[in-house]
Design an enzyme around this catalytic site. Sequence first.
Site, short mmCIF file in Angstrom:
data_model
loop_
_atom_site.label_atom_id
_atom_site.label_comp_id
_atom_site.label_asym_id
_atom_site.label_seq_id
_atom_site.Cartn_x
_atom_site.Cartn_y
_atom_site.Cartn_z
N HIS A 54 0.81 -1.21 0.00
CA HIS A 54 0.00 0.00 0.00
C HIS A 54 0.85 1.26 0.00
CE1 HIS A 54 -3.47 -2.50 1.97
NE2 HIS A 54 -3.27 -2.80 0.71
N GLU A 93 -3.15 -6.43 -9.81
CA GLU A 93 -1.81 -6.18 -9.28
C GLU A 93 -0.83 -7.12 -9.98
OE1 GLU A 93 -2.22 -6.68 -5.07
OE2 GLU A 93 -3.86 -5.22 -4.95
N GLU A 140 -3.54 -13.39 -4.03
CA GLU A 140 -2.51 -12.35 -4.18
C GLU A 140 -1.30 -12.60 -3.28
OE1 GLU A 140 -3.56 -8.47 -2.53
OE2 GLU A 140 -5.57 -9.22 -2.12
#
Length: 405
Positions: free
Chosen positions: A235, A265, A361
Site C-alpha cells: 500500500h 496487481e 494475491e
Amino acid sequence: MDQNQTNRPQSYRFHQGQKSLPFSGGEYEARLGGLRSSMSAAGIDACLFTSMHNISYYSGFLYCAFGRPYGLVVTSDTCVTISAGIDAAQPWRRSLADNVTYTDWQRNNYWAVAKDLIGAGKVVGYEGDHISMDQMALLKGALLPKDLINIAPATMQQRMRKSSEEIALIKHGAQVADVGGYAIRDAIKAGTREIDVAMAGRDAMELEIAKRFPDAEYRDTWVWFQSGINTDGAHNPVTGRVLEPGDILSLNAFPMISGYYTALERTLFVETVDDASLKIWEANVAAHEFGMSLLKPGVSCADVTEQINDFFAERDLLQYRTFGYGHSFGVLSHYYGREAGLELREDIDTVLEPGMVISMEPMLTLPDGVPGAGGYREHDILVITEDGSENITGYPYGPDFNVVG
C-alpha cells in the site's frame, strides 16, 4: 436570540430529480429482506447504520462525510437515509427510498432525526466496528435504547455472499482494471516518474467506467504504481521516483464503480530482469497459480493459507511473506469497508461457497541489499462457482509479458 434562528428547522425533506441506483430495486429489497431476517432473529426493532459500506449496501447512497455524521435507519417496514444539508437532494437521488436532511443550525440535529425515525426505548442495532465512542454516547442520550445489539457481524456475513447483479458489476470492474493495466504497461519506460505512469492508468480506467456506466457517479478510482525500493509494501503511495533500467515494478490498478472496488496487481521489470530476481518472481507466480487452483467450494480459508505456506516453506521463501493471500470483494475501498470474515489467513475458518468473490494475491518482500530485493505480487479475482472458480482477471502475469520499457 435572532427570531430567524429560532424558526430554523432541525430537519427537512429535500427531494428533487430522478433516482439513479447501481442495482435494481429488487436487488435492494432482497438485501433488506435478509437484514430484516437477522433483525427479527436478534429481536432488533431498528438498525442505525453509520458506515459508508453498509449505508451503500442497503440503500445505494455512498456518502462523503467531511466530519459530518450520516446514517441509514432500517425498521421492519422503512428504509431512510439521514444526510447533511450540504448535500441537498443528492442523497435522495442516489438512495433507494426516503431521505431526511438534518441542518446544522443546532448541535446534534442528526440525533434529533434519528430519534424521530426510531423512537425512544427501542432495541437498536448498531455497527460495533464503526461507531465511535463519542457517537455511541450521543446515541444513548438521544434514543435511550432498551438494548443495543451489534449487527455488524451479521451484515458482514450477508455482504460476503454476492448476488448475480453484484457479480456482474464486479466483472465489469475487473475488466476496467485490465484496461488500466495495459495503459500502465504502455506508459512504462526508463526516465519516467511513478506519478506519470499512475496517472495514465487512472485516466484510462475513469474513461472506461464512464463509457460502461454513463449514469453513475465517478470517484475514488486510483493507481498505486511503485518502483524499486518502493515496491516493498503493498500500500505504498505513488512518488516522483524516476524509473531506471532493471527496476522491479508493482502495478496496482483500482477502479471504483458505485462503491465497489476491484483490483489488478502485477510485478514487472524495466527492460531487463536479473537472475536472482527472476527466480523469486517465478516462485511467486508458481505460488499464485497453485493458490488459484485451491479456490473452490468446500475449502476453508485457513486450509488454503496453510497449503500456500507449505509451498513457500519448501522453497525457503515463507519468511518473506508479508500478509494474507487474498480477500473478499464487494462494497469496500481503502477508505471504508472490509469483509474480514473472508480473508486467506491462518485464523479465518470460513468455508468457500458459490457466490463468494475472493482474490489470490501472494506477495514476497526481500529486503534491500539481498539478491532479488523488492516486493513481488500477483493478484487475480475469482468468483467461486458450484464446482470450482472463475478467474475474471484478464491481464497476463509473469516474465513473458511483464518485462517492459
